[in-house]
Design an enzyme around this catalytic site. Sequence first.
Site, short mmCIF file in Angstrom:
data_model
loop_
_atom_site.label_atom_id
_atom_site.label_comp_id
_atom_site.label_asym_id
_atom_site.label_seq_id
_atom_site.Cartn_x
_atom_site.Cartn_y
_atom_site.Cartn_z
N CYS A 152 -0.03 2.59 -4.77
CA CYS A 152 -0.91 3.76 -5.05
C CYS A 152 -0.01 5.12 -4.66
O CYS A 152 1.00 5.09 -3.74
CB CYS A 152 -2.00 3.72 -4.22
SG CYS A 152 -3.08 2.39 -4.53
N HIS A 191 0.80 -1.20 -0.02
CA HIS A 191 0.13 -0.06 0.15
C HIS A 191 0.79 1.25 -0.10
O HIS A 191 1.99 1.17 0.62
CB HIS A 191 -1.09 0.15 1.29
CG HIS A 191 -2.28 -0.78 1.03
ND1 HIS A 191 -3.17 -0.68 0.03
CD2 HIS A 191 -2.73 -1.68 1.73
CE1 HIS A 191 -4.25 -1.44 0.07
NE2 HIS A 191 -3.79 -2.09 1.08
#
Length: 485
Positions: free
Chosen positions: A313, A257
Site C-alpha cells: 500500500c 505492508h
Amino acid sequence: AAASAAPPPPQDTTTYSHPMTGNMHQMNAQMNNISMGGAAKTGASAAAGGSYGVMRVHIPNGMHTGQKIKVRSPDGKEVVKTIPPQSEWQYDGTRPFFRMQFGSSPAAPATYANASYETRTPTTEVPPLHTTSWREFHPYAPSRYTPPPLAVRSVPHSPRGGAGLPPNGRHKSLIIGINYTGSRAALRGCINDAKNMQVLLQRNGFPNDGSHMLLLTDERNRGNEYQPTVQMITKAFAWFMKDVRRGDVLFFHFSGHGGQQPDKTGMEVDGYNETIIPVDYERKGQITDDILWGSLVYNLPEGARITALMDMCHSGTGLDLPYDYNVNTRRWTEDVNPAHSAGDVVLFSGCEDSQTSADVGGGKMAGGAMTQAFMGAYETTGMATYHEFLTAVKKQLRKKRFSQRPQLTSSQQFDANSRIFSLGYQSSLGGVPSVIEPNHNPKVGRQKRRHVRAARQGFGGGGGNNLFGMLGAAVGAALVADALF
C-alpha cells in the site's frame, strides 16, 4: 511541476521481399531504436561505430513464420531475417511485428556533449564475482542508518538521448516478503511473492547464492539473520550495495505492508513519507522512503542499475525517485522537491501513494496483485519497451478487476517508448542486451523548492496508514513513531 516530453521515435525505411515472387517492396515503418539509451550515437562515437540498438520490423500481410524478409536497418545495412514463431510476435494495433537487433556492440568510446563529462569507454569486461556472503557480512554490518550529506552537489552528466551503457554481466538481488504471521495484520501471499520472484530472477541470470541473492522472509523455520526486522533490513541494504560498481545490474523486491507518516521536513508534496513496514514494526517502527532513498538510490554509482518492485500500500513514490511516468501522455513529470542521484534506478510500484494494494488468493496461490501482474506481464510480453511493459502490467490488473494503478518512477528521464525493459543482462527472450541509463542529472541531492505542510496521521480510510484500522489505537501509536535506529 516541470514536465519533459519523451523524444518521438525516429522514422526509417524497412525493405522486404516476398519469398514466392521475389519482388522487392518498400514501406515506411516506424522504428523504435533503443540504441543503448536513445537514438543513434553522435559525434566521434557515431563516426567510429555507427548506431546500435533494436528496431521494430512489421510483418507484411500474407507472410508467415519461417519466411525471409530483407530488412534495411537505420545504420544503412541490409540483412535477411527469418520471421520468428508467432509466440514472439507483438502487435501495433492489428499489425504484427517483431524486433531485431542492428549494429555492433557499443565498445567504441561514447562522446558526450557536456564539457564536464569526460569521453570514456563503457565497461565491457566482467569484473570478479561478488564474494561477500550474507552469513559473513551480517554479524559485522552496521545496524544504524547513516543519512547522506544534505548539500546538493554538481556531478558529471551526459545529455539525454545519447548512448547508453552496457551491463558488465554481474547481478545482485535483495528480496523481502513479510506475511506478519500471527499478528492481526497478517497477509497470505507475500512470502509466495518473494519465492516466485526468486525463481524468475534465477531464470534471468541472477545467481542464487549467499553472495549474489538474499531472501528475507518471516518464516519461523529460518534463522534470525533471515528475518525481515528493521535491523536485518538495514544490514541487508548495506550488503546489497557493497562493492557495487559501474555496469552492475541489481534487483530489489519488497512485498508486505506499506504505510505513511507525516513528513515534518516539508519535502513531500502530499505531506507524507511513504514507508515499508518490517516484521517488528510494533517495537521498532517503520522504514521511510527517505531511508530507502539514502540507503539504495543515493549510494548507487553512475553506470549501475537497480530495478525495484514494491508491492504494498502507498507505494507510488516508495523510493523517492524524482521522475514519475504518465502512461497516457508518455511524459515524465519531475517532483516539486526532487531527490536526484547519479545511478539508474527504476521503480515499479503497486499503486499510487494514496491507494492500497491487494493481497489475493489463498494457500499456494496467494500473492500480491502487483507481483502477480508484474510476473505475468514479463512472461508474456517478450521484448517490450518500458511503456509497453507498464501497459501490460495495467492490463493484467484490470483483467482481474483490481482498481489499483501501478506507477513507474525513475532516477533518470529516458525514452520509455524505445528503451527495452529487462530484469537482467539480457532481454526476456535473450540475445538483446539490456542497457543502463547514464546520469543526466547535473546535480545530485535533495532540492527543496517549496515547503509543504506535514499531513495529519490518518486512521484507516483515505490518507495515512491503513494498518491503523486493523490494529487499533495502541498499535497505531507505535506506528506513528519514526523508525528507531
